[in-house]
Motif scaffolding. Structure first.
Motif, PDB file in Angstrom:
ATOM      1  N   TYR A  21      -3.603   4.754  -0.829  1.00  0.00           N
ATOM      2  CA  TYR A  21      -2.523   3.943  -0.271  1.00  0.00           C
ATOM      3  C   TYR A  21      -1.273   3.886  -1.137  1.00  0.00           C
ATOM      4  O   TYR A  21      -0.288   3.265  -0.754  1.00  0.00           O
ATOM      5  CB  TYR A  21      -3.028   2.523   0.007  1.00  0.00           C
ATOM      6  N   LYS A  79      -7.731  -2.086   7.505  1.00  0.00           N
ATOM      7  CA  LYS A  79      -6.878  -1.926   8.689  1.00  0.00           C
ATOM      8  C   LYS A  79      -5.436  -2.278   8.354  1.00  0.00           C
ATOM      9  O   LYS A  79      -4.509  -1.577   8.747  1.00  0.00           O
ATOM     10  CB  LYS A  79      -7.387  -2.806   9.834  1.00  0.00           C
ATOM     11  N   THR A  82      -3.954   0.487   6.211  1.00  0.00           N
ATOM     12  CA  THR A  82      -3.722   1.686   7.017  1.00  0.00           C
ATOM     13  C   THR A  82      -2.466   1.534   7.861  1.00  0.00           C
ATOM     14  O   THR A  82      -1.670   2.476   7.994  1.00  0.00           O
ATOM     15  CB  THR A  82      -4.941   1.977   7.902  1.00  0.00           C
TER      16      THR A  82
END
Length: 85
Positions: A21, A79, A82
Motif C-alpha cells: 500500500y 478494504k 484497497t
C-alpha cells in the motif's frame, strides 16, 4: 523483557503493508492490523481437535467471537486500504 517473536511479527506486518500500500500507510493502521492478525493466528493455531470436524462452527465460545471480531477488523481495514490505494 523483549518478545523477539512478537517484534519480528510487527516488523513483517509493517513491511508487507508498506510494500503493498505504499509508505504513506499510517502507524495506527499497521498496529491495528498486526493486533488482529495475532488474534487470528492464535485462534487458528489452537482450535482443531478432529481433522474433519470443526467444533468452532458448532460452539459459540469467547475465542471464536474474538476471532470473528478480529477477522472483521482485518477485512474492513484491508478494504479501506484497497479503496485508498
Amino acid at each position: 523483557h523483549v518478545n523477539l517473536n512478537e517484534e519480528m511479527e510487527k516488523i513483517t506486518t509493517e513491511v508487507v503493508l508498506r510494500a503493498i500500500y505504499g509508505e504513506d500507510i499510517d502507524d495506527e493502521m499497521v498496529a491495528s492490523l498486526h493486533h488482529s492478525y495475532s488474534v487470528l493466528i492464535d485462534y487458528l493455531g489452537t482450535m482443531r481437535l478432529f481433522p474433519r470436524i470443526d467444533l468452532r462452527k458448532i460452539l459459540c465460545n469467547p475465542a471464536s467471537l474474538k476471532f470473528k471480531k478480529a477477522l472483521a477488523e482485518v477485512d474492513g481495514r484491508l478494504k479501506y486500504l484497497t479503496e485508498q490505494y
